[in-house]
Design an enzyme around this catalytic site. Structure first.
Site, PDB file in Angstrom:
ATOM      1  N   SER A 117      -9.536 -24.672  37.645  1.00 17.01           N
ATOM      2  CA  SER A 117      -8.638 -25.069  36.557  1.00 17.01           C
ATOM      3  C   SER A 117      -8.255 -26.526  36.659  1.00 17.01           C
ATOM      4  O   SER A 117      -7.752 -27.105  35.704  1.00 17.01           O
ATOM      5  CB  SER A 117      -7.342 -24.264  36.629  1.00 17.01           C
ATOM      6  OG  SER A 117      -7.607 -22.905  36.535  1.00 17.01           O
ATOM      7  N   HIS A 138     -15.258 -24.543  32.736  1.00 15.82           N
ATOM      8  CA  HIS A 138     -13.896 -24.003  32.753  1.00 15.82           C
ATOM      9  C   HIS A 138     -13.650 -23.109  31.540  1.00 15.82           C
ATOM     10  O   HIS A 138     -13.591 -23.595  30.408  1.00 15.82           O
ATOM     11  CB  HIS A 138     -12.904 -25.179  32.791  1.00 15.82           C
ATOM     12  CG  HIS A 138     -11.482 -24.753  32.887  1.00 15.82           C
ATOM     13  ND1 HIS A 138     -10.462 -25.415  32.260  1.00 15.82           N
ATOM     14  CD2 HIS A 138     -10.905 -23.706  33.517  1.00 15.82           C
ATOM     15  CE1 HIS A 138      -9.324 -24.809  32.520  1.00 15.82           C
ATOM     16  NE2 HIS A 138      -9.570 -23.761  33.273  1.00 15.82           N
ATOM     17  N   GLU A 150     -14.746 -25.751  28.837  1.00 13.18           N
ATOM     18  CA  GLU A 150     -14.832 -27.183  29.164  1.00 13.18           C
ATOM     19  C   GLU A 150     -15.988 -27.377  30.142  1.00 13.18           C
ATOM     20  O   GLU A 150     -16.099 -26.647  31.131  1.00 13.18           O
ATOM     21  CB  GLU A 150     -13.548 -27.661  29.849  1.00 13.18           C
ATOM     22  CG  GLU A 150     -12.388 -27.851  28.911  1.00 13.18           C
ATOM     23  CD  GLU A 150     -11.130 -28.311  29.667  1.00 13.18           C
ATOM     24  OE1 GLU A 150     -10.563 -29.329  29.281  1.00 13.18           O
ATOM     25  OE2 GLU A 150     -10.713 -27.634  30.626  1.00 13.18           O
ATOM     26  N   ASN A 189      -5.872 -28.416  30.498  1.00  9.79           N
ATOM     27  CA  ASN A 189      -4.738 -28.180  31.395  1.00  9.79           C
ATOM     28  C   ASN A 189      -3.887 -29.432  31.604  1.00  9.79           C
ATOM     29  O   ASN A 189      -2.698 -29.337  31.893  1.00  9.79           O
ATOM     30  CB  ASN A 189      -5.213 -27.626  32.737  1.00  9.79           C
ATOM     31  CG  ASN A 189      -5.476 -26.134  32.649  1.00  9.79           C
ATOM     32  OD1 ASN A 189      -4.955 -25.464  31.761  1.00  9.79           O
ATOM     33  ND2 ASN A 189      -6.279 -25.608  33.551  1.00  9.79           N
TER      34      ASN A 189
HETATM   35  N1  3HC Z   1      -9.514  -9.010  26.565  1.00 12.14           N
HETATM   36  C1  3HC Z   1     -10.246  -8.789  25.463  1.00 12.14           C
HETATM   37  N2  3HC Z   1      -9.727  -8.859  24.199  1.00 12.14           N
HETATM   38  C2  3HC Z   1      -8.425  -9.121  24.105  1.00 12.14           C
HETATM   39  C3  3HC Z   1      -7.602  -9.351  25.228  1.00 12.14           C
HETATM   40  C4  3HC Z   1      -8.204  -9.277  26.507  1.00 12.14           C
HETATM   41  N3  3HC Z   1      -7.506  -9.480  27.629  1.00 12.14           N
HETATM   42  N4  3HC Z   1      -6.348  -9.604  24.798  1.00 12.14           N
HETATM   43  C5  3HC Z   1      -6.392  -9.536  23.458  1.00 12.14           C
HETATM   44  N5  3HC Z   1      -7.646  -9.256  23.050  1.00 12.14           N
HETATM   45  C6  3HC Z   1      -8.128  -9.148  21.661  1.00 12.14           C
HETATM   46  C7  3HC Z   1      -7.589  -7.919  20.997  1.00 12.14           C
HETATM   47  O1  3HC Z   1      -8.456  -6.828  21.206  1.00 12.14           O
HETATM   48  C8  3HC Z   1      -7.522  -8.328  19.546  1.00 12.14           C
HETATM   49  O2  3HC Z   1      -8.792  -8.212  18.951  1.00 12.14           O
HETATM   50  P1  3HC Z   1      -8.900  -7.859  17.372  1.00 12.14           P
HETATM   51  O3  3HC Z   1      -8.086  -8.897  16.643  1.00 12.14           O
HETATM   52  O4  3HC Z   1     -10.356  -7.962  17.096  1.00 12.14           O
HETATM   53  O5  3HC Z   1      -8.351  -6.493  17.260  1.00 12.14           O
HETATM   54  C9  3HC Z   1      -7.213  -9.825  19.608  1.00 12.14           C
HETATM   55  O6  3HC Z   1      -7.599 -10.256  20.940  1.00 12.14           O
HETATM   56  C10 3HC Z   1      -5.760 -10.074  19.399  1.00 12.14           C
HETATM   57  O7  3HC Z   1      -5.043  -9.311  20.382  1.00 12.14           O
HETATM   58  P2  3HC Z   1      -3.666  -8.579  20.106  1.00 12.14           P
HETATM   59  O8  3HC Z   1      -3.568  -8.207  18.651  1.00 12.14           O
HETATM   60  O9  3HC Z   1      -3.497  -7.493  21.127  1.00 12.14           O
HETATM   61  O10 3HC Z   1      -2.573  -9.635  20.517  1.00 12.14           O
HETATM   62  P3  3HC Z   1      -2.385 -11.098  19.987  1.00 12.14           P
HETATM   63  O11 3HC Z   1      -2.628 -11.198  18.526  1.00 12.14           O
HETATM   64  O12 3HC Z   1      -1.088 -11.520  20.552  1.00 12.14           O
HETATM   65  O13 3HC Z   1      -3.529 -11.945  20.710  1.00 12.14           O
HETATM   66  C11 3HC Z   1      -4.181 -13.356  22.466  1.00 12.14           C
HETATM   67  C12 3HC Z   1      -3.650 -11.987  22.088  1.00 12.14           C
HETATM   68  C13 3HC Z   1      -5.611 -13.512  21.956  1.00 12.14           C
HETATM   69  C14 3HC Z   1      -4.192 -13.410  23.991  1.00 12.14           C
HETATM   70  C15 3HC Z   1      -3.297 -14.456  21.815  1.00 12.14           C
HETATM   71  O14 3HC Z   1      -1.949 -14.161  22.074  1.00 12.14           O
HETATM   72  C16 3HC Z   1      -3.595 -15.839  22.304  1.00 12.14           C
HETATM   73  O15 3HC Z   1      -4.527 -16.482  21.851  1.00 12.14           O
HETATM   74  N6  3HC Z   1      -2.759 -16.340  23.243  1.00 12.14           N
HETATM   75  C17 3HC Z   1      -2.928 -17.656  23.818  1.00 12.14           C
HETATM   76  C18 3HC Z   1      -3.898 -17.563  24.968  1.00 12.14           C
HETATM   77  C19 3HC Z   1      -4.147 -18.908  25.598  1.00 12.14           C
HETATM   78  O16 3HC Z   1      -3.571 -19.924  25.274  1.00 12.14           O
HETATM   79  N7  3HC Z   1      -5.073 -18.903  26.576  1.00 12.14           N
HETATM   80  C20 3HC Z   1      -5.395 -20.087  27.329  1.00 12.14           C
HETATM   81  C21 3HC Z   1      -4.597 -20.090  28.585  1.00 12.14           C
HETATM   82  S1  3HC Z   1      -4.914 -21.511  29.564  1.00 12.14           S
HETATM   83  C22 3HC Z   1      -6.196 -21.076  30.536  1.00 12.14           C
HETATM   84  O17 3HC Z   1      -6.702 -19.968  30.517  1.00 12.14           O
HETATM   85  C23 3HC Z   1      -6.708 -22.131  31.441  1.00 12.14           C
HETATM   86  C24 3HC Z   1      -6.371 -21.868  32.860  1.00 12.14           C
HETATM   87  O18 3HC Z   1      -7.117 -22.749  33.664  1.00 12.14           O
HETATM   88  C25 3HC Z   1      -4.909 -22.033  33.177  1.00 12.14           C
END
Ligand code: 3HC
Length: 283
Positions: A117, A138, A150, A189
């Site tokens: 990360s 990433h 990335e 990040n």
């Molecule tokens: N695995 C697979 N699919 C998932 C999932 C998971 N863990 N979590 C959610 N989904 C899918 C659901 O099945 C759903 O699919 P559909 O629309 O086709 O039915 C879709 O994603 C939306 O899920 P939900 O309706 O349950 O919930 P949300 O609408 O709240 O979406 C989310 C969940 C996609 C996680 C959304 O909240 C989101 O985009 N959050 C931000 C995530 C983010 O910013 N990630 C980056 C983090 S930084 C990082 O990873 C870098 C690291 O180095 C720190």
């Protein structure tokens, strides 16, 4: 079909393995012992079953994808891997040691990628005889959902290795790719983590409640989740590790992790994966 090796079957490693088997790759995931390997397999199966229940993949395709997954506890089985993606915890010495081991085991043509990360790629490649084959790839959490990867080139990465992993992530896995330089935090990040730690500082100071901070960013800025929920999703240990790496790299106060974040990690409150973070997930 790519002979892919994934080092570590935690949240990120399992997500990478899942999308790769769904894309048709033969995937070998390395874990430290049988219990961890079983847990990694269960994580991948649970996520694929969720995709089946949401009709994103047929039951037949899911079964065939899972047949392409192998778990191992022995790094020597990585000898035939063409591409290895390491997704270990953000402990530099651990990653450096693993890359040195992979260097001896894999063919000289194999590409060694890290999903770090925030740790500069060239430091992870330190003990690899030919660092031109070491690159950063990433992914974002949750890997099956987030479109971005990335691609990070160190000063020593070869253009061919960068082209190969870019094509793999973009054309084969269907991800959107961006190129980032080899600086702590890369692009995303370096922007995201100061925002998350600022939100934690705001909550720690008592200025606003956690619910109001999250509601503010969801409803005021259209973010899919607020910063404290997002920190719980990413894992508070990961947020802490990245903040420390950024602080170490740039020495700017806004990267410094707030005491509350440290205390929560020390208490084992890691967010969703441990059942408790800023919110409770035990049920
Ligand atoms: N695995 C697979 N699919 C998932 C999932 C998971 N863990 N979590 C959610 N989904 C899918 C659901 O099945 C759903 O699919 P559909 O629309 O086709 O039915 C879709 O994603 C939306 O899920 P939900 O309706 O349950 O919930 P949300 O609408 O709240 O979406 C989310 C969940 C996609 C996680 C959304 O909240 C989101 O985009 N959050 C931000 C995530 C983010 O910013 N990630 C980056 C983090 S930084 C990082 O990873 C870098 C690291 O180095 C720190």
């Amino acid at each position: 079909m790519t002979q892919l090796g994934v080092v570590g079957g935690g949240t990120m490693g399992a997500g990478i393995a899942e999308i790769a088997i769904r894309a048709g790759d033969d995937v070998l995931v390395l874990e430290r012992d049988q219990a961890a390997a079983d847990a990694a397999r269960a994580r991948i199966e649970k996520s694929i079953n969720r995709a089946v229940s949401k009709s994103k993949i047929s039951a037949d395709d899911a079964e065939q994808a899972l047949a392409r997954l192998t778990l191992t506890t022995s790094v020597s089985n990585f000898a035939d891997r063409e591409l290895v993606i390491e997704a270990l915890p953000e402990i530099e010495a651990l990653k450096v040691g693993f890359f040195a081991e992979l260097d001896k085991i894999t063919a000289p043509t194999a590409i060694l990628a890290t999903n770090t990360s925030s740790i500069p790629i060239i430091r992870i490649a330190k003990d690899v005889a030919d660092p031109s084959r070491v690159v950063g790839v990433h992914f974002f959490n949750p890997v099956p959902v987030m479109p971005l990867v990335e691609i990070i080139s160190s000063l020593a990465s070869s253009p061919e290795a960068i082209e190969t992993v870019t094509a793999y992530a973009r054309d084969h896995l269907g991800k959107k790719t961006i190129q980032a330089g080899d600086r702590g935090g890369f692009v995303v990040n370096a922007l995201l983590i100061p925002y998350l730690v600022d939100a934690i500082r705001m909550y720690e100071s008592g200025y606003a409640s956690k619910e109001d901070i999250d509601t503010g960013m969801v409803n005021g800025c259209g973010h899919p989740m607020g910063p404290l929920t997002l920190s719980d999703t990413v894992g508070l240990d990961v947020v802490l590790d990245v903040a420390e790496s950024l602080y170490d790299e740039f020495r700017q106060p806004h990267y410094a992790p707030p005491p509350l974040l440290r205390r929560m990690v020390e208490a084992g409150y890691l967010g969703k994966k441990s059942g408790k973070g800023f919110y409770d997930y035990s049920s």
